[in-house]
Design a protein around this motif. Sequence first.
Motif, PDB file in Angstrom:
ATOM      1  N   ILE A  57      18.574   0.485   9.207  1.00  0.00           N
ATOM      2  CA  ILE A  57      17.647   1.292  10.011  1.00  0.00           C
ATOM      3  C   ILE A  57      16.964   2.379   9.182  1.00  0.00           C
ATOM      4  CG2 ILE A  57      18.758   0.789  12.217  1.00  0.00           C
ATOM      5  CD1 ILE A  57      19.803   3.761  12.125  1.00  0.00           C
ATOM      6  N   GLY A  58      17.090   2.344   7.863  1.00  0.00           N
ATOM      7  CA  GLY A  58      16.350   3.303   7.052  1.00  0.00           C
ATOM      8  C   GLY A  58      17.075   3.614   5.757  1.00  0.00           C
ATOM      9  N   TYR A  79      18.885   5.801   4.176  1.00  0.00           N
ATOM     10  CA  TYR A  79      19.850   6.891   4.186  1.00  0.00           C
ATOM     11  C   TYR A  79      21.176   6.239   4.526  1.00  0.00           C
ATOM     12  CZ  TYR A  79      18.048   6.234   8.874  1.00  0.00           C
ATOM     13  OH  TYR A  79      17.601   5.661  10.020  1.00  0.00           O
TER      14      TYR A  79
HETATM   15 CL1  6GU Z   1      22.722  -0.550   9.333  1.00  0.00          CL
HETATM   16  N1  6GU Z   1      24.565   0.906   8.127  1.00  0.00           N
HETATM   17  C1  6GU Z   1      24.942   1.938   7.364  1.00  0.00           C
HETATM   18  N2  6GU Z   1      26.251   2.107   7.115  1.00  0.00           N
HETATM   19  N3  6GU Z   1      24.097   2.815   6.840  1.00  0.00           N
HETATM   20  C2  6GU Z   1      22.807   2.627   7.118  1.00  0.00           C
HETATM   21  C3  6GU Z   1      22.329   1.579   7.903  1.00  0.00           C
HETATM   22  C4  6GU Z   1      23.251   0.714   8.399  1.00  0.00           C
HETATM   23  N4  6GU Z   1      20.990   1.666   7.977  1.00  0.00           N
HETATM   24  C5  6GU Z   1      20.667   2.734   7.272  1.00  0.00           C
HETATM   25  N5  6GU Z   1      21.738   3.311   6.742  1.00  0.00           N
END
Ligand code: 6GU
Length: 244
Positions: A132-133, A135
Amino acid sequence: MRFDILTLFPEMFSSPFQESILAKAIEKGLIEVRTINIRDFALDKHQVVDDAPYGGGQGMVMKVEPIARAIEQVKMENPSAWTVYLTPEGKPLNQEIIKELSSRSHLILLCGRYEGVDERVRQLFVDEEISIGDYVLTGGELAAMVLIDTVSRLVPGVLGSDKSAEEDSFFGSLLEYPQYTRPASFRNHEVPEVLLSGNHQAISLWRREESLRRTWLRRPELLNKASLSEEDKKILEEIIQNKS
Ligand code: 6GU
């Protein structure tokens, strides 16, 4: 639309779907959200779900067997369920991917923790990997919530009218125009007069111009893929020339 969330922390999902639009969508039977505790599928009596990485190194890796058995249980009910692994190594989530996912009827969402999952989970069970980004989260659970929220609001009937999803930012690839509600004057800050005019054509034009201005000022890269009319292009040229 059905979501099965595979997680080590099912309690994290108790409240996000009990409020507002998603709660109503569940009540209406438009979406169904289930959590499955991966620990329940561990094979040993201590229900171990992680182990040290082969080759050494920091942290723990989620074991393949419990995840395999959990996914296989869901697939037994529905072999066509689509499995998404939430991980920072995945494709960055955007509105286009969200739209594609919303056309599926059953998603299995695998939430990673620690240093991730045994690579064979990916090879054997995962259809798509999503981030989702750029970070780092402590796990995939919050990402799964973001995915469910964004996908659910595209399911027909979840939002008040089908129109509201289409008018949002990113569907036409422009940011939203400014909104105001009463009072017309607040601490000497006035609502733009055109919005009080009752002139719907002038209001539409003002809103389009403000969307274009905002997009140009804040997210100029979005204009490359926006669908702009000849009039939009003219308005945009003026905005760029006036730099405001
Ligand atoms: Cl899907 N998982 C984790 N652990 N950190 C993330 C992520 C997902 N998407 C952005 N950072």
